[in-house]
Design a protein around this motif. Structure first.
Motif, short mmCIF file in Angstrom:
data_model
loop_
_atom_site.label_atom_id
_atom_site.label_comp_id
_atom_site.label_asym_id
_atom_site.label_seq_id
_atom_site.Cartn_x
_atom_site.Cartn_y
_atom_site.Cartn_z
N GLU A 45 -37.36 49.67 -17.21
CA GLU A 45 -38.00 50.24 -16.28
C GLU A 45 -37.87 51.51 -16.04
N HIS A 46 -36.42 52.05 -15.80
CA HIS A 46 -35.27 53.06 -15.29
C HIS A 46 -34.44 53.47 -16.62
N GLU A 72 -31.83 55.91 -15.51
CA GLU A 72 -30.41 55.41 -14.77
C GLU A 72 -29.85 54.50 -15.90
N GLU A 121 -33.68 46.39 -17.30
CA GLU A 121 -33.88 47.56 -16.08
C GLU A 121 -33.91 48.87 -16.36
N ARG A 122 -32.68 48.95 -16.61
CA ARG A 122 -31.71 50.27 -16.77
C ARG A 122 -30.84 50.51 -17.70
N SER A 164 -31.20 46.28 -11.40
CA SER A 164 -30.51 46.46 -9.54
C SER A 164 -31.55 47.22 -9.20
N ARG A 165 -32.01 48.04 -8.14
CA ARG A 165 -32.42 49.41 -7.43
C ARG A 165 -31.51 50.06 -7.24
N GLU A 166 -30.08 49.24 -6.70
CA GLU A 166 -28.93 49.83 -5.84
C GLU A 166 -28.26 50.95 -6.72
N TRP A 167 -27.81 51.20 -6.03
CA TRP A 167 -26.18 52.66 -5.96
C TRP A 167 -24.80 52.59 -5.43
N ARG A 188 -30.37 60.62 -6.46
CA ARG A 188 -30.34 59.36 -7.69
C ARG A 188 -31.64 58.84 -5.94
#
Length: 543
Positions: free
Chosen positions: A308-309, A312, A362-363, A519-522, A542
């Protein structure tokens, strides 16, 4: 879950780790990869030796067999790191003259000197000697050991570790540099760099086991191995002619013979008002030869693109190098580096298998086997200066440096650099599921956070995860390893090895990396961490 002893059921922990993610580490695979990488055939995995080529070939072949993509520049499996190599050649003559009396200092038992400068010979004659406290210039902490005192062309003696290491409770300096937790200012690498910035002719770190975190034998044993550095534009400005270590009792005697009190000088060095003290009537001379060359070494990089990403990245890292062939001990000159760090590379290969066996992350996930860690984190340093995958969008760097063999799983997970970043909570959640708890580094005086490959990337802002589960301080196996095998030829694989406990730790790191990748967190550095500003500078990338 109430923990009643240091022993926890390995089978239970394997199941707990697999509850959220179906993939589980295979102890037999970990053991086999370690056996191969730590075998005498690989000659201690020395940088720029035949052992390097064997290591690269083996690791790349494992990644290829698992179906990973090359992760290096231009679709390659490796990133070439340009390094400078120097190595002792012939004897060294080192003398100290005190009030006209000349005494010889023996390289090895009393003093260790080398040079990173790419020259054939280093000669210093009758150079004045200055005691420069801890050799620290830290403006943000209001600390300057030099205070514009001119040490150009002189040899400086500096104390290992930070000014507040071992400071009594209530002392004004206590806690100024994180107390007994060594900061970068306490590391020999920093002290060498600062000596060059001050224009010194040489720098000798005064050794003591408590402050260094390891005994003199560790330094002496590896001293004949090649030294490496990244290629520098201005060697004269960035590296002193001679750098090394001096035994604490030797330095104390030298200072006493100059009519000074070493204990009093150490006391004064804990004050921000300290001024460097030139040793009256004392000079040192050094003469030693060396070979030098510019060489190419390699970081090994493999990648699983994110579904997905893909732009990243979650980065796993472990250094592949050990000390190659160096000073023989008990007739053995191969520093196999089985625990440090064939186990870490084995874990990385196993993690790659686990990720490939599961659903695509996903990343993107990148696996990096760094070169030249033992020479000063140089492979990771080179990558940090020349990143293949942008550091601004690297979610976190999960570092693996040494797993202990055995079946006894510690109920405690040591977090090196605990409290510095939000990654702690990612580790804590999965460790709790395993029935384990996090503890801070039990030996903070050793400066572990600043001595492994996550550090060069942390300086650039990348949050670090460094969980060294087996090294709890009260673990008999870890104490035995540090005292008897660390950085010695005896760090070698034996047929009685099993990696059951290490597999539990690998499961933990897999779960943490998988959580980050999906995750979508950083994760961020905590407020006040020294790397917070570097990460904040790239926040727009980001969003």
């Amino acid at each position: 879950m109430r923990l009643k002893s240091i022993l926890v059921s390995t089978t239970a922990l394997l199941c707990l780790a697999g509850a959220a993610h179906a993939q589980q580490a295979d102890p037999a695979r970990l053991n086999e990869h370690t056996r191969v990488l730590a075998s005498d055939e690989f000659e201690g995995r020395g940088v720029a030796t035949p052992g390097e080529q064997k290591t690269v070939d083996y690791v790349v072949s494992r990644f290829q067999a698992l179906g990973l993509e090359p992760g290096g520049p231009d679709g390659q499996w490796v990133q070439v790191a340009h390094l400078s190599r120097t190595q002792q050649a012939g004897p060294a003559t080192i003398t100290a003259t005190v009030n006209g009396q000349v005494r010889t200092l023996e390289r090895g038992p009393q003093i260790l000197v080398a040079s990173d400068r790419p020259v054939d010979r280093i000669t210093l004659t009758d150079v004045p000697v200055v005691f420069a406290g801890y050799g620290v210039d830290a403006p943000e902490k209001g600390w300057d050991d030099f205070k514009d005192v001119d040490v150009r062309g002189k040899i400086i003696l500096v104390i290992v570790n930070d000014p507040d290491f071992g400071a009594p409770e209530g002392h004004p300096v206590a806690g100024r540099f994180d107390g007994n937790a060594m900061t970068f200012y306490g590391r020999w690498t920093y002290k060498f760099q600062e000596a060059a910035r001050q224009g010194a002719a040489g720098v000798l770190v005064i050794h003591d086991t408590a402050g260094a975190g390891y005994g003199w034998s560790v330094l002496e044993g590896s001293s004949t191995a090649p030294d490496f550095d990244i290629v520098r534009a201005n060697w004269e400005a960035e590296r002193v002619p001679a750098q090394g270590w001096i035994q604490g009792d030797v330095a104390e005697q030298l200072i006493r013979d100059a009519g000074l009190d070493y204990a009093r000088l150490r006391y004064q060095a804990r004050s921000e008002a300290f001024l460097p003290v030139e040793l009256p009537g004392v000079t040192m001379s050094m003469d030693f030869g060396q070979t030098h060359a510019t060489i190419e070494s390699r970081n090994i990089l493999a990648r699983i693109p994110g579904s997905e990403h893909p732009d990243e990245t979650v980065l796993y890292g472990a250094h592949w190098d050990a000390y190659g062939r160096a000073t023989p001990q008990n007739g053995d000159d191969i520093y196999n580096g089985a625990v440090d760090n064939a186990t870490g590379v084995a874990a990385m290969i196993e993690l790659a298998r686990m990720f490939k066996a599961g659903t695509p992350p996903e990343r993107s996930v990148v696996f990096a086997a760094w070169t030249a860690e033992e020479a000063g984190l140089l492979g990771a340093e080179y990558y940090a200066a020349n990143p293949v995958w942008p550091l601004e969008t690297t979610v976190a760097n999960i570092n693996m440096d040494s797993f202990l063999p055995g079946t006894e799983v510690s109920p405690e997970v040591v977090v090196i650099g605990a409290g510095k970043s939000e990654t702690d909570r990612w580790v804590e959640r999965r460790a709790t599921e395993q029935g384990r708890r996090l503890i801070p580094d039990p030996a903070p005086q050793a400066g572990g956070f600043y001595r492994s490959d996550h550090f060069p990337l942390a300086k650039m802002g990348v949050p670090a995860v460094f969980a060294a589960a087996g090294f709890t301080g009260h673990n008999a196996a870890s104490r035995d390893y540090v005292q008897n095998r660390y950085h010695k030829p005896s760090d070698e694989w034996t047929p009685d090895w099993v990696m059951d406990a290490a597999a539990v730790d690998v499961n933990l790191l897999y779960a943490v990396g998988r959580d980050l990748a999906d995750s979508r967190e950083w994760p961020q550095w905590n407020e006040g961490a020294e790397f917070e500003a570097a990460r904040a500078a790239s926040a727009d990338r980001r969003r």
